[in-house]
Design a protein around this motif. Structure first.
Motif, PDB file in Angstrom:
ATOM      1  N   ILE A  26      45.854  33.324   4.492  1.00 19.19           N
ATOM      2  CA  ILE A  26      46.659  33.032   3.305  1.00 19.19           C
ATOM      3  C   ILE A  26      46.262  31.685   2.718  1.00 19.19           C
ATOM      4  N   ARG A  27      46.092  30.681   3.576  1.00 17.69           N
ATOM      5  CA  ARG A  27      45.719  29.345   3.091  1.00 17.69           C
ATOM      6  C   ARG A  27      44.356  29.367   2.403  1.00 17.69           C
ATOM      7  N   ALA A  28      43.430  30.151   2.950  1.00 15.49           N
ATOM      8  CA  ALA A  28      42.061  30.176   2.419  1.00 15.49           C
ATOM      9  C   ALA A  28      41.870  31.226   1.329  1.00 15.49           C
ATOM     10  N   ASP A  29      42.958  31.895   0.941  1.00 14.73           N
ATOM     11  CA  ASP A  29      42.918  32.891  -0.127  1.00 14.73           C
ATOM     12  C   ASP A  29      41.930  34.009   0.199  1.00 14.73           C
ATOM     13  N   THR A  30      42.080  34.553   1.418  1.00 15.83           N
ATOM     14  CA  THR A  30      41.271  35.699   1.805  1.00 15.83           C
ATOM     15  C   THR A  30      42.179  36.661   2.574  1.00 15.83           C
ATOM     16  N   THR A  31      41.604  37.720   3.138  1.00 15.69           N
ATOM     17  CA  THR A  31      42.408  38.684   3.889  1.00 15.69           C
ATOM     18  C   THR A  31      42.270  38.426   5.390  1.00 15.69           C
ATOM     19  N   MET A  49      33.449  30.089   0.841  1.00  8.98           N
ATOM     20  CA  MET A  49      34.440  30.486   1.842  1.00  8.98           C
ATOM     21  C   MET A  49      34.474  29.480   2.989  1.00  8.98           C
ATOM     22  N   ARG A  52      36.431  26.531   1.812  1.00  9.56           N
ATOM     23  CA  ARG A  52      37.866  26.828   1.744  1.00  9.56           C
ATOM     24  C   ARG A  52      38.488  26.840   3.142  1.00  9.56           C
ATOM     25  N   SER A  56      41.313  24.358   4.553  1.00 13.02           N
ATOM     26  CA  SER A  56      42.559  24.938   5.058  1.00 13.02           C
ATOM     27  C   SER A  56      42.844  24.500   6.492  1.00 13.02           C
TER      28      SER A  56
END
Length: 256
Positions: A26-31, A49, A52, A56
């Protein structure tokens, strides 16, 4: 393989930070699925990535560069020499701050207490110390706690010294480093036992330092460059000592 090296480092840092896969995703805006693949070495992350994820995980700039290298990418954060022209404005700003803090002592240090520069009031901390402790590179933490340094003049060495070692242990938990662990063990060996632990009443634990004019009560503040994108700059800390009472202020003004 690079995927395995990066996966190992990512798992290590996530475990160190005690963050779940879902929270980090969630913090890194991924799944969570993609993060799981990265941690298993089944996917190769893009450079964005990696950055990020490093942000994070609240990694230092140096650690972010190391994570990029583990993923097969070149570091993106420069590490300039303090003498480099691009850091000229920083050096000037630090000198102005140090001079403006007079007649109270202030120092600029690198990680783990290595002295970069200090204002002239530093002599109230270094006076009487063994010459070997004042030979470059000076370590102000070793100077503070070594029996041939400030320790012989610190009236509350057991209590105050443990604030130093406690802060270093916090750093070691955040960013593990065998050299730091060894340094902490050295400093802890200089400290006497607290028997019994004394309760401190007041707003901060002061450094009680004996000088020829009497006893100083000093508290410290730490300043860093919060928005730095250069490794060297991000690791600098300015430690300023302030009087905790009027007697201390008067003594330091007279000395100045």
């Amino acid at each position: 393989m690079l995927e395995e090296q990066f996966a190992r480092e990512l798992r290590r840092w996530r475990s160190r930070r005690r963050i779940s896969q879902l929270d980090l995703a969630i913090r890194a805006d991924t799944t969570q699925r993609h993060l799981s693949f990265l941690e298993q070495g089944r996917s190769q992350p893009g450079r964005a990535m990696v950055v990020r994820l490093a942000e994070s995980l609240d990694l230092s700039l140096r650690e972010r560069n190391e994570l990029l290298l583990a993923a097969g990418y070149a570091p993106i954060y420069t590490e300039s020499s303090l003498d480099a022209p691009e850091l000229g404005p920083v050096r000037e700003a630090l000198e102005r701050i140090l001079d403006g803090h007079l007649p109270y002592p202030a120092v600029v240090v690198r990680p783990y207490g290595e002295l970069v520069t200090a204002n002239p009031a530093f002599d109230v901390l270094s006076e009487g110390a063994a010459p070997a402790l004042l030979e470059p590179p000076v370590n102000v933490l070793r100077l503070a706690l070594h029996p041939d340094g400030m320790a012989r003049r610190v009236q509350n060495l057991a209590e105050w010294g443990r604030h130093i070692t406690g802060s270093l242990r916090d750093q070691a938990r955040q960013s593990p480093d065998p050299a730091l662990e060894e340094f902490i063990a050295e400093l802890a060996g200089y400290l006497p036992d607290i028997d019994p632990p004394a309760a401190h009443l007041g707003f901060a634990v002061p450094l009680r330092l004996r000088v020829r004019e009497g006893e100083l009560h000093l508290i410290t503040t730490l300043t860093s460059f919060a928005t730095a994108v250069d490794v060297t700059l991000s690791e600098l800390r300015l430690e300023a000592f302030l009087p905790a009472d009027e007697t201390t202020a008067t003594i330091l003004r007279q000395r100045g």
